[in-house]
Write a protein that holds these residues in place. Structure first.
Motif, PDB file in Angstrom:
ATOM      1  N   SER A 196       0.698  -1.132  -0.008  1.00  0.00           N
ATOM      2  CA  SER A 196      -0.143  -0.032   0.042  1.00  0.00           C
ATOM      3  C   SER A 196       0.758   1.225   0.097  1.00  0.00           C
ATOM      4  O   SER A 196       0.641   2.217  -0.919  1.00  0.00           O
ATOM      5  CB  SER A 196      -0.867   0.081   1.032  1.00  0.00           C
ATOM      6  OG  SER A 196      -1.812  -1.182   1.189  1.00  0.00           O
ATOM      7  N   ASP A 197       1.673   1.400   0.872  1.00  0.00           N
ATOM      8  CA  ASP A 197       2.583   2.625   0.895  1.00  0.00           C
ATOM      9  C   ASP A 197       3.359   2.681  -0.473  1.00  0.00           C
ATOM     10  O   ASP A 197       3.452   3.724  -0.900  1.00  0.00           O
ATOM     11  CB  ASP A 197       3.584   2.528   2.210  1.00  0.00           C
ATOM     12  CG  ASP A 197       2.805   2.806   3.376  1.00  0.00           C
ATOM     13  OD1 ASP A 197       1.852   3.076   3.486  1.00  0.00           O
ATOM     14  OD2 ASP A 197       3.201   2.146   4.560  1.00  0.00           O
ATOM     15  N   ALA A 256       1.336   4.178  -3.051  1.00  0.00           N
ATOM     16  CA  ALA A 256       1.210   5.681  -2.916  1.00  0.00           C
ATOM     17  C   ALA A 256       2.003   6.490  -3.782  1.00  0.00           C
ATOM     18  O   ALA A 256       1.825   7.725  -4.297  1.00  0.00           O
ATOM     19  CB  ALA A 256       0.975   6.143  -1.606  1.00  0.00           C
ATOM     20  N   SER A 257       3.166   5.731  -4.053  1.00  0.00           N
ATOM     21  CA  SER A 257       4.187   6.533  -4.859  1.00  0.00           C
ATOM     22  C   SER A 257       4.062   6.339  -6.235  1.00  0.00           C
ATOM     23  O   SER A 257       4.880   6.696  -7.057  1.00  0.00           O
ATOM     24  CB  SER A 257       5.623   5.962  -4.320  1.00  0.00           C
ATOM     25  OG  SER A 257       6.040   6.358  -2.847  1.00  0.00           O
ATOM     26  N   PRO A 267       1.067   6.790  -8.213  1.00  0.00           N
ATOM     27  CA  PRO A 267      -0.448   6.923  -8.652  1.00  0.00           C
ATOM     28  C   PRO A 267      -0.901   6.572 -10.117  1.00  0.00           C
ATOM     29  O   PRO A 267       0.008   6.768 -10.799  1.00  0.00           O
ATOM     30  CB  PRO A 267      -0.362   8.622  -8.275  1.00  0.00           C
ATOM     31  CG  PRO A 267       0.985   8.849  -8.394  1.00  0.00           C
ATOM     32  CD  PRO A 267       1.609   7.850  -7.980  1.00  0.00           C
ATOM     33  N   GLU A 317      -3.480  -3.421  -4.650  1.00  0.00           N
ATOM     34  CA  GLU A 317      -2.757  -3.267  -3.368  1.00  0.00           C
ATOM     35  C   GLU A 317      -3.120  -3.668  -2.174  1.00  0.00           C
ATOM     36  O   GLU A 317      -4.287  -3.820  -1.752  1.00  0.00           O
ATOM     37  CB  GLU A 317      -2.426  -1.509  -3.132  1.00  0.00           C
ATOM     38  CG  GLU A 317      -3.612  -0.771  -2.917  1.00  0.00           C
ATOM     39  CD  GLU A 317      -3.266   0.717  -3.045  1.00  0.00           C
ATOM     40  OE1 GLU A 317      -3.255   1.192  -1.706  1.00  0.00           O
ATOM     41  OE2 GLU A 317      -3.425   1.307  -3.978  1.00  0.00           O
TER      42      GLU A 317
END
Length: 293
Positions: free
Chosen positions: A40-41, A44-45, A47, A53
């Motif tokens: 998930s994190d 976020a990088s 998009p 995810e």
């Protein structure tokens, strides 16, 4: 056909180079029959990737293989998340030293292709399980692939504690703390603290004092099946911290007990074919090569 059907990707946060390498991985894996899942994190990088995810703790039960792009710190976090599920880890080095992440970015497609086709070496690494006990009750804990460390936290003062191994008193110590290291961690903080290197295949645990107040305090290697018990001294004016891999921590108080032993589940690390621990040491630590080439 690949033996790994679902591949999870984890990237070093805040690293543009790691993001670019993950994009290369996605482009390559998209040409195979693998399903791709982003942590998930990491997602976020990236998009707009359109890829599924999951939180880090769900990578283990969801994926057949997890590829970590970053340094050893990134791999340590992923290792604790997937260990209980037996999901193997493969590391791509986008950090600094990189003892655990041993694929270089410029060979990523070739090396990952080999892994997907079953051409790789694998090894088992054990973790340490840590618990902090207060009045007979567990107040915190964690797992560590590298090391469990007791230290004074942000206060620059010595701490006092007693060390027991398998119930036998070893010594009391005044120092800046103690590193309890696996063979994997012997190339990390324990090495900086003056501890010896241990081959990853050893079933052993290393105790390395941090700036002890007596010159006779030296690193010690004990059986990997041992249980280490630390008793936090009642005279401490600081509240010692206990950290696992430098990433999770518990704050103790005088009288607390810290229990450390080998974790039951083991981590599977995947390496390129003919991976050589000694060659890694030569490259990473600047050891001398053959006298005559």
């Amino acid at each position: 056909m690949t033996q790994f059907k679902t591949v999870g990707l984890v990237g070093r946060l805040g690293s543009d180079t790691a993001v670019e390498t993950i994009k290369r991985l996605i482009a390559f894996l998209s040409q195979t029959d693998c399903a791709i899942i982003l942590e998930s994190d990491t997602a976020a990088s990236l998009p707009g990737s359109g890829l599924p995810e999951v939180p880090r703790e769900q990578l283990g039960p969801t994926c057949d293989l997890v590829i970590v792009v970053g340094g050893d710190g990134s791999l340590l976090g992923a290792a604790r998340a997937v260990c209980d599920h037996g999901t193997p880890l493969l590391g791509v080095n986008r950090g600094r030293l990189g003892f655990l992440t041993d694929i270089s970015p410029d060979e990523i497609e070739d090396r990952v292709a080999d892994v997907l086709q079953g051409r790789y070496d694998s090894e088992q690494r054990f973790l340490l399980a840590m618990s902090v006990m207060r009045d007979g009750q567990k107040i915190g804990g964690g797992d560590a692939l590298n090391d469990v460390v007791i230290h004074p936290g942000k206060f620059l003062r010595m701490i006092e504690f007693e060390v027991y191994v398998d119930g036998q008193f070893v010594y009391s110590q005044r120092s800046d703390g103690l590193i309890i290291s696996t063979p994997t961690g012997s190339t990390a903080y324990a090495l900086s603290g003056g501890g010896p290197l241990m081959h990853p295949s050893l079933d052993a645990i290393e105790l390395v004092p941090i700036n002890p107040h007596t010159l006779s305090s030296r690193p010690m290697i004990i059986s990997g099946s041992s249980q280490v018990r630390l008793l936090v001294g009642m005279q401490n004016t600081a509240f010692p911290h206990v950290t696992c891999d430098g990433q999770t921590h518990v704050v103790t108080q005088p009288g607390d007990e810290i229990l450390v032993h080998k974790k039951g589940a083991r981590l599977t690390l995947i390496h390129p074919v003919q991976h050589d621990f000694y060659d890694t040491c030569r490259r990473k630590l600047g050891w001398g090569s053959h006298l005559v080439d």
